[in-house]
Design an enzyme around this catalytic site. Structure first.
Site, PDB file in Angstrom:
ATOM      1  N   LYS A   1       5.297  28.154   8.159  1.00 12.91           N
ATOM      2  CA  LYS A   1       4.916  27.466   9.480  1.00 12.91           C
ATOM      3  C   LYS A   1       3.468  27.066   9.407  1.00 12.91           C
ATOM      4  O   LYS A   1       3.320  25.928  10.269  1.00 12.91           O
ATOM      5  CB  LYS A   1       4.961  28.855  10.462  1.00 12.91           C
ATOM      6  CG  LYS A   1       4.750  28.582  11.811  1.00 12.91           C
ATOM      7  CD  LYS A   1       3.946  29.626  12.615  1.00 12.91           C
ATOM      8  CE  LYS A   1       2.590  29.703  12.310  1.00 12.91           C
ATOM      9  NZ  LYS A   1       1.727  30.655  13.068  1.00 12.91           N
TER      10      LYS A   1
ATOM     11  N   ASP B   1       6.882  29.589  15.544  1.00 10.22           N
ATOM     12  CA  ASP B   1       6.227  30.765  15.538  1.00 10.22           C
ATOM     13  C   ASP B   1       7.036  31.713  16.540  1.00 10.22           C
ATOM     14  O   ASP B   1       8.145  31.496  16.818  1.00 10.22           O
ATOM     15  CB  ASP B   1       4.902  30.327  16.224  1.00 10.22           C
ATOM     16  CG  ASP B   1       4.858  30.090  17.877  1.00 10.22           C
ATOM     17  OD1 ASP B   1       6.191  29.691  18.056  1.00 10.22           O
ATOM     18  OD2 ASP B   1       3.855  30.173  18.352  1.00 10.22           O
TER      19      ASP B   1
END
Length: 226
Positions: free
Chosen positions: A139, A157
């Site tokens: 991420k 997320d």
């Protein structure tokens, strides 16, 4: 459509996720773009290195908290060498208000050393090298590649993981599944800003506890509206 019955009951469950069609997905992002043509990361940092540090610090912490913690830090630290000179304990004095600050301080110090030793103090522009740095997962690498280098990535997320299947934009139960689903379904013309629109939507409108469906600009399209 694939259906099944729970053993010993008459209840029928739909095991296939409901998804918006191509036209509906395009309409969602057309509305997001009209409302906010140039969305930006809410993390504030003076350069690519500091932005990388901020993203590492933002794990399980709000952007607002990270910005507050780094406001003073970035007045004196703007390069990996300056961070190394600052030292771990002094770094902690700046970031101790955010969660997991000791572990994050270790990551920041070590990734700074790696940048100096292996990357000529520059933030890598590819996933493999980014993910080789301490504290940098998929991420974080996706965020840096998108914001710093303009790549059409999809950082997933907790907000995206929660809202995208709910809205009908993607299927999947893990970050990588949702990421891959979004990459295959979101039209390319929206990919520069897609994850920012979705993060902001999850953060301020489609909130976990009290979604503001009455204020939502895609409520008539959303498959999971209250």
């Amino acid at each position: 459509m694939f259906w099944t019955r729970w053993p010993h009951t008459s209840t029928v469950f739909d095991l296939k996720a409901k998804l918006l069609d191509e036209g509906q997905i395009r309409e969602v992002f057309e509305r997001f773009r009209k409302q906010n043509p140039e969305p930006k990361s809410e993390l504030t940092a003076p350069n690519a290195y500091c932005f990388l540090v901020s993203v590492v610090l933002s794990a399980q912490t709000t952007d607002k908290a990270v910005n507050k913690a780094t406001a003073g830090l970035y007045k004196i630290v703007k390069t990996p060498s300056q961070m190394i000179s600052l030292g771990r304990e002094k770094l902690i004095s700046y970031i101790k208000s955010i969660g997991l600050y000791r572990t994050k301080a270790d990551h920041v110090m070590e990734l700074s050393r790696r940048l100096v030793d292996d990357f000529d103090s520059k933030v890598p522009d590819n996933r493999k090298d980014l993910e080789s740095l301490p504290g940098v997962g998929r991420k974080t690498a996706n965020v840096v590649l998108n914001v710093v280098y303009g790549e059409k990535t999809m950082p997933v997320d907790t907000h995206l993981l929660r809202i995208c299947p709910k809205i009908g934009l993607a299927e999947g139960k893990t970050p990588i599944e949702v990421e891959q689903s979004l990459l295959s379904r979101v039209p390319d013309e929206f990919m520069d800003h897609a994850h920012h629109w979705l993060i902001l939507h999850g953060r301020y409108v489609c909130t976990a506890r009290s979604p503001k469906c009455g204020e939502c600009i895609i409520s008539d399209i959303c498959l999971g509206k209250s």
